[in-house]
Motif scaffolding. Structure first.
Motif, PDB file in Angstrom:
ATOM      1  N   PRO A  69      57.120 -31.446 -11.691  1.00  0.00           N
ATOM      2  CA  PRO A  69      57.942 -31.108 -10.411  1.00  0.00           C
ATOM      3  C   PRO A  69      57.721 -32.069  -9.283  1.00  0.00           C
ATOM      4  N   THR A  70      56.277 -31.812  -8.774  1.00  0.00           N
ATOM      5  CA  THR A  70      55.178 -32.130  -7.913  1.00  0.00           C
ATOM      6  C   THR A  70      54.003 -34.123  -7.570  1.00  0.00           C
ATOM      7  N   VAL A  92      46.796 -41.770  -4.112  1.00  0.00           N
ATOM      8  CA  VAL A  92      48.021 -41.882  -3.877  1.00  0.00           C
ATOM      9  C   VAL A  92      48.850 -41.445  -4.285  1.00  0.00           C
ATOM     10  N   ALA A  93      48.873 -40.605  -5.309  1.00  0.00           N
ATOM     11  CA  ALA A  93      49.837 -39.415  -5.060  1.00  0.00           C
ATOM     12  C   ALA A  93      49.227 -38.002  -5.988  1.00  0.00           C
ATOM     13  N   VAL A  94      49.813 -37.059  -6.343  1.00  0.00           N
ATOM     14  CA  VAL A  94      49.845 -35.745  -6.285  1.00  0.00           C
ATOM     15  C   VAL A  94      50.459 -35.365  -7.125  1.00  0.00           C
ATOM     16  N   GLY A  95      49.941 -34.633  -8.401  1.00  0.00           N
ATOM     17  CA  GLY A  95      51.009 -33.671  -9.275  1.00  0.00           C
ATOM     18  C   GLY A  95      50.415 -32.938 -10.433  1.00  0.00           C
ATOM     19  N   SER A  96      50.838 -32.193 -11.727  1.00  0.00           N
ATOM     20  CA  SER A  96      49.772 -31.344 -12.107  1.00  0.00           C
ATOM     21  C   SER A  96      49.774 -32.371 -13.558  1.00  0.00           C
ATOM     22  N   VAL A  97      48.406 -31.522 -13.712  1.00  0.00           N
ATOM     23  CA  VAL A  97      47.783 -32.064 -15.301  1.00  0.00           C
ATOM     24  C   VAL A  97      48.203 -30.670 -16.690  1.00  0.00           C
ATOM     25  N   ALA A  98      48.983 -30.905 -17.084  1.00  0.00           N
ATOM     26  CA  ALA A  98      49.097 -30.142 -18.201  1.00  0.00           C
ATOM     27  C   ALA A  98      49.205 -30.863 -19.795  1.00  0.00           C
ATOM     28  N   PRO A 100      47.938 -28.991 -23.527  1.00  0.00           N
ATOM     29  CA  PRO A 100      47.411 -27.357 -24.400  1.00  0.00           C
ATOM     30  C   PRO A 100      46.098 -26.799 -23.721  1.00  0.00           C
ATOM     31  N   ARG A 101      45.103 -27.462 -24.118  1.00  0.00           N
ATOM     32  CA  ARG A 101      44.228 -26.360 -23.138  1.00  0.00           C
ATOM     33  C   ARG A 101      44.159 -27.090 -21.456  1.00  0.00           C
ATOM     34  N   PHE A 102      44.922 -27.553 -21.115  1.00  0.00           N
ATOM     35  CA  PHE A 102      45.071 -27.490 -19.735  1.00  0.00           C
ATOM     36  C   PHE A 102      45.468 -27.774 -18.672  1.00  0.00           C
ATOM     37  N   LEU A 103      45.816 -27.441 -17.790  1.00  0.00           N
ATOM     38  CA  LEU A 103      46.788 -26.569 -16.948  1.00  0.00           C
ATOM     39  C   LEU A 103      46.333 -26.253 -15.955  1.00  0.00           C
ATOM     40  N   VAL A 104      46.202 -27.124 -14.568  1.00  0.00           N
ATOM     41  CA  VAL A 104      45.778 -27.313 -13.121  1.00  0.00           C
ATOM     42  C   VAL A 104      46.736 -28.146 -12.470  1.00  0.00           C
ATOM     43  N   HIS A 174      49.196 -21.360 -10.931  1.00  0.00           N
ATOM     44  CA  HIS A 174      49.964 -21.868  -9.477  1.00  0.00           C
ATOM     45  C   HIS A 174      49.923 -21.693  -8.867  1.00  0.00           C
ATOM     46  N   PRO A 175      49.284 -21.730  -7.506  1.00  0.00           N
ATOM     47  CA  PRO A 175      49.015 -21.659  -6.014  1.00  0.00           C
ATOM     48  C   PRO A 175      50.178 -21.504  -5.503  1.00  0.00           C
TER      49      PRO A 175
END
Length: 177
Positions: A69-70, A92-98, A100-104, A174-175
């Protein structure tokens, strides 16, 4: 047949595997148009995640990796990303990378970043330390730990051919707002 008259196959990025899959007509996922015989798409492989002590922000050139949702336009004046070669690219945009091995979280989309064979995510050491994580570099490996608990949240290996540390996995909490 000219490229404009080729039939188009709709693809969607599977967020768990980072593979492109045929797009069902009713699915709401981000889509990419590609010719049906284009071969292996550069973004069909899992992303390469680089731990970078010089990066001011987490970034990727692959919009399809951003989820959650971000995902939104980058805030005005959120800055630019300076590549190793000195090129300045705008976010140009911002979000999350999710995956199985990465959550940033708070990953900026920077068009033009990672124009190679695979999607690239650059993880900023500065951003990790601001979140209370400790990053340790060794001669052949690196790790990321929670400073409060000592829990290991990421590990990576040095690739001699380019001098970058590539992460095997990273799960960033998550911050807090």
């Amino acid at each position: 047949m000219p490229p404009s008259s080729l039939p188009v196959v709709r693809l969607r990025l599977d967020p768990l595997t980072c593979d492109f899959m045929p797009q069902p007509s009713t699915a709401p996922s981000p889509v990419v148009d590609a010719p049906p015989s284009s071969g292996v798409d550069a973004r069909s492989l899992p992303p390469e995640v680089i731990l970078d002590s010089g990066a001011a922000m987490h970034a990727t050139g692959c919009a399809e990796l951003l989820s959650g949702p971000t995902t939104r336009p980058a805030p005005e004046g959120s800055g630019s990303f300076r590549t190793r070669g000195g090129e300045v690219l705008d976010a140009v945009a911002v979000g999350s990378v999710a995956t199985p091995r990465f959550l940033v979280h708070q990953v900026y989309q920077v068009p033009g970043l990672g124009r190679g064979e695979r999607a690239v995510v650059v993880v900023s050491v500065r951003q990790l330390t601001r979140l209370g994580l400790a990053v340790t570099f060794g001669c052949e490996a690196c790790d990321v730990r929670d400073r409060g608990t000592g829990a290991l949240v990421g590990e990576g290996r040095l690739r001699e051919e380019d001098g970058f540390y590539y992460l095997d996995y990273l799960r960033v909490p998550h911050p807090q707002s």
